[in-house]
Design a protein around this motif. Structure first.
Motif, PDB file in Angstrom:
ATOM      1  N   UNK A 187     -62.346  41.751   4.807  1.00 41.57           N
ATOM      2  CA  UNK A 187     -63.136  40.615   5.262  1.00 41.57           C
ATOM      3  C   UNK A 187     -62.561  39.278   4.802  1.00 41.57           C
ATOM      4  N   UNK A 188     -61.676  39.266   3.831  1.00 43.01           N
ATOM      5  CA  UNK A 188     -61.222  38.009   3.249  1.00 43.01           C
ATOM      6  C   UNK A 188     -60.473  37.125   4.240  1.00 43.01           C
ATOM      7  N   UNK A 189     -59.531  37.653   5.036  1.00 40.79           N
ATOM      8  CA  UNK A 189     -58.857  36.775   6.007  1.00 40.79           C
ATOM      9  C   UNK A 189     -59.834  36.140   6.999  1.00 40.79           C
ATOM     10  N   UNK A 190     -60.843  36.906   7.413  1.00 34.93           N
ATOM     11  CA  UNK A 190     -61.828  36.371   8.365  1.00 34.93           C
ATOM     12  C   UNK A 190     -62.601  35.216   7.732  1.00 34.93           C
ATOM     13  N   UNK A 191     -62.987  35.369   6.463  1.00 32.68           N
ATOM     14  CA  UNK A 191     -63.729  34.321   5.774  1.00 32.68           C
ATOM     15  C   UNK A 191     -62.883  33.066   5.606  1.00 32.68           C
ATOM     16  N   UNK A 192     -61.630  33.228   5.205  1.00 27.51           N
ATOM     17  CA  UNK A 192     -60.762  32.078   5.007  1.00 27.51           C
ATOM     18  C   UNK A 192     -60.475  31.352   6.324  1.00 27.51           C
ATOM     19  N   UNK A 193     -60.340  32.116   7.408  1.00 26.52           N
ATOM     20  CA  UNK A 193     -60.124  31.484   8.719  1.00 26.52           C
ATOM     21  C   UNK A 193     -61.358  30.700   9.147  1.00 26.52           C
ATOM     22  N   UNK A 194     -62.545  31.252   8.889  1.00 30.03           N
ATOM     23  CA  UNK A 194     -63.783  30.571   9.279  1.00 30.03           C
ATOM     24  C   UNK A 194     -63.950  29.265   8.523  1.00 30.03           C
ATOM     25  N   UNK A 195     -63.531  29.232   7.248  1.00 32.80           N
ATOM     26  CA  UNK A 195     -63.699  28.012   6.452  1.00 32.80           C
ATOM     27  C   UNK A 195     -62.825  26.878   6.956  1.00 32.80           C
ATOM     28  N   UNK A 196     -61.798  27.173   7.781  1.00 31.47           N
ATOM     29  CA  UNK A 196     -60.885  26.149   8.297  1.00 31.47           C
ATOM     30  C   UNK A 196     -61.046  25.934   9.797  1.00 31.47           C
ATOM     31  N   UNK A 197     -62.116  26.475  10.369  1.00 29.13           N
ATOM     32  CA  UNK A 197     -62.257  26.436  11.831  1.00 29.13           C
ATOM     33  C   UNK A 197     -63.137  25.297  12.322  1.00 29.13           C
ATOM     34  N   UNK A 198     -63.625  24.448  11.413  1.00 29.76           N
ATOM     35  CA  UNK A 198     -64.534  23.377  11.822  1.00 29.76           C
ATOM     36  C   UNK A 198     -64.173  22.107  11.076  1.00 29.76           C
ATOM     37  N   UNK A 199     -64.112  20.996  11.802  1.00 27.48           N
ATOM     38  CA  UNK A 199     -63.819  19.695  11.214  1.00 27.48           C
ATOM     39  C   UNK A 199     -64.956  18.751  11.555  1.00 27.48           C
ATOM     40  N   UNK A 200     -65.398  17.968  10.582  1.00 22.49           N
ATOM     41  CA  UNK A 200     -66.406  16.936  10.810  1.00 22.49           C
ATOM     42  C   UNK A 200     -65.728  15.587  10.692  1.00 22.49           C
ATOM     43  N   UNK A 201     -65.726  14.808  11.779  1.00 16.28           N
ATOM     44  CA  UNK A 201     -65.102  13.486  11.816  1.00 16.28           C
ATOM     45  C   UNK A 201     -66.178  12.451  11.557  1.00 16.28           C
TER      46      UNK A 201
END
Length: 379
Positions: free
Chosen positions: A108-122
Motif C-alpha cells: 500500500x505504500x506506493x499508492x499512499x505516496x502517490x496520493x499525497x502528491x496528486x493534488x495541488x492547492x494554488x
C-alpha cells in the motif's frame, strides 16, 4: 465481509483491552453468535486472543499485545493522503504521515505516496492576488487551545467595532469558504470568532468548560443559520437584461428569485441582502443592465451613488456617453458586468464602508437562549 469484521474486531480489542461478546456484537452490529465465531476465528488464525470466564471476564489480547495493522483499505488510504497532501506544510502533519506510511503494509505504500502528491492547492486567484484562506497569525494558538481544552482570553476586533477582550471556552474550529472561525462559549452563549479578527491569545490556565452534549456541527449550523438570516434582511425588485442574469446568479446565489419574463424582453427578479445600502452598491456595478424598481429607498440610494460617482469622475477628460436602449447598454455601459462589486476579495482593502454609508450597527442577534451571532463573521 468476514475479513473486514475480523480486522475491526482486532482493532476493537486493541482499543478496549478487554471486551465481551455482547460489546463486540453491539460495536460491529452483528449477532452475538457471529461475534463469538469471529473471536474464535482470530484465535485459530494465531492471534493471541484468549477468553476468561466468570464475573469481570471477557476476551483480551495476551499480555496486551498489539499489532501495527491499521485496518485501512487501499481506497481509504488514498483518500486520506489525497486530502492531507496540500496541508503537509505542517511539520507535525509531515511527521504523522511518515509514521503512517511505515505502519502500512508494503504493497500500500506506493499508492499512499502517490496520493499525497496528486493534488495541488494554488493560493492565488487569476489576478495574482492571494486568496485569503489563512487563519491569521493566531491560528496555531487557537488550534492548540481547542486541543488542550483550556480557557483563553482573546483580543478581538471586527470591522464595525473597536477592539475588545473576551474570555472564552474554545470548543472547535470551522473553516467556512476558506476562512477559519473559532466556536467558543462566552458569558452570552455560543459565538463564532473569525481568526483574522483575533489580535491576541492568552491562556488563563483554567480548564475550558464544555457544554454537556455539545456537538460542533450542530452548533455551527445554528450560527450559520443566523448569519444566513442576517443576509436576507432587505429585498429589492429589479428588471434586468438577459445577459446580466449569469453574473447576478453568481453574485447572489439562492438569494435571487426569478427570473420572470417581461413584455419588454427583460426579466423581473427579487434579490435579498443584508441592507439596502449593500444591495444598491452591488447592483450599481451592472449599470443600465439592472433597473431597480423598488422599494423607493433603494432607488434613492442608487441615485445618490450615481451623483457621487458623477461628482468624482465628471471633471475628468470626457469619454463616451452611456448609450440608452437595450443593445447599446449591453455593448457600451460604463459599468462592465461583474466589476465594482462591494467587498470584492480581489480588490484588497475595498469594503462596503468605502462605497456606501454603513448602516447603524444592530444589537447582537440572539439565535437561541444559548447562542449569539458574531456579526460580520462571514464577511
Amino acid at each position: 465481509m468476514k475479513a473486514d469484521r475480523l480486522v475491526a474486531t482486532l482493532l476493537f480489542l486493541q482499543a478496549r483491552g478487554r471486551v465481551t461478546v455482547k460489546e463486540v456484537a453491539g460495536e460491529l452490529e452483528v449477532s452475538e453468535r457471529t461475534a463469538r465465531r469471529d473471536l474464535e476465528a482470530l484465535t485459530l488464525a494465531g492471534v493471541p486472543v484468549y477468553s476468561q470466564r466468570g464475573r469481570g471476564g471477557g476476551w483480551s489480547l495476551v499480555g496486551g499485545s498489539r499489532t501495527d495493522l491499521t485496518g485501512f483499505t487501499q481506497r481509504e488510504i488514498g483518500a486520506l493522503f489525497l486530502a492531507a497532501g496540500p496541508l503537509s506544510a505542517s511539520p507535525e502533519l509531515r511527521a504523522a504521515l511518515r509514521k503512517l506510511v511505515q505502519a502500512l503494509p508494503a504493497p500500500m505504500r506506493p499508492h499512499a505516496e502517490a496520493a499525497s502528491k496528486a493534488l495541488v492547492v494554488d493560493g492565488l486567484d487569476w489576478s495574482r492576488a492571494a486568496v485569503r484562506t489563512a487563519g491569521g497569525p493566531y491560528h496555531d494558538a487557537l488550534e492548540q487551545a481547542v486541543l488542550d481544552r483550556v480557557r483563553i482570553t482573546l483580543g478581538y476586533a471586527d470591522p464595525d467595532t473597536p477592539p475588545g477582550r473576551w474570555t472564552v471556552d474554545p470548543l472547535g474550529l470551522v473553516c467556512k469558504a476558506g476562512r477559519w472561525h473559532l466556536v467558543a462559549a462566552t458569558e452570552d452563549g455560543l459565538r463564532s470568532f473569525r481568526h483574522t479578527g483575533v489580535t491576541s491569545v492568552t491562556a488563563t490556565g483554567e480548564p475550558a468548560r464544555r457544554p454537556e452534549g455539545f456537538d460542533l456541527a450542530t452548533a455551527w449550523q445554528a450560527l450559520a443559520d443566523g448569519v444566513e438570516r442576517s443576509l436576507r434582511t432587505a429585498t429589492v425588485r429589479a428588471a434586468v437584461h438577459t445577459d446580466a442574469l449569469p453574473a447576478l446568479r453568481d453574485l447572489f446565489g439562492d438569494r435571487l428569485r426569478g427570473p420572470r419574463p417581461r413584455a419588454d424582453g427583460r426579466h423581473d427578479i427579487e434579490v435579498d441582502g443584508p441592507s439596502l445600502d449593500v444591495l444598491a452598491a452591488r447592483l450599481a456595478g451592472f449599470g443600465a443592465r439592472v433597473e431597480v424598481l423598488g422599494p423607493p429607498e433603494a432607488r434613492a440610494r442608487l441615485a445618490r451613488l450615481g451623483r457621487e460617482l458623477a461628482s468624482v469622475h465628471g471633471q475628468s477628460a470626457p469619454g463616451p456617453t452611456v448609450p440608452t436602449g437595450d443593445s447599446a447598454s449591453r455593448r457600451d455601459s460604463h459599468f462592465p458586468l461583474g466589476t465594482y462589486y462591494v467587498e470584492d476579495a480581489s480588490v484588497p482593502g475595498i469594503t462596503a464602508k468605502d462605497t456606501v454609508r454603513p448602516p447603524r450597527r444592530r444589537p447582537r442577534q440572539r439565535l437561541s437562549p444559548t447562542m449569539t451571532l458574531d456579526e460580520g463573521a462571514f464577511s
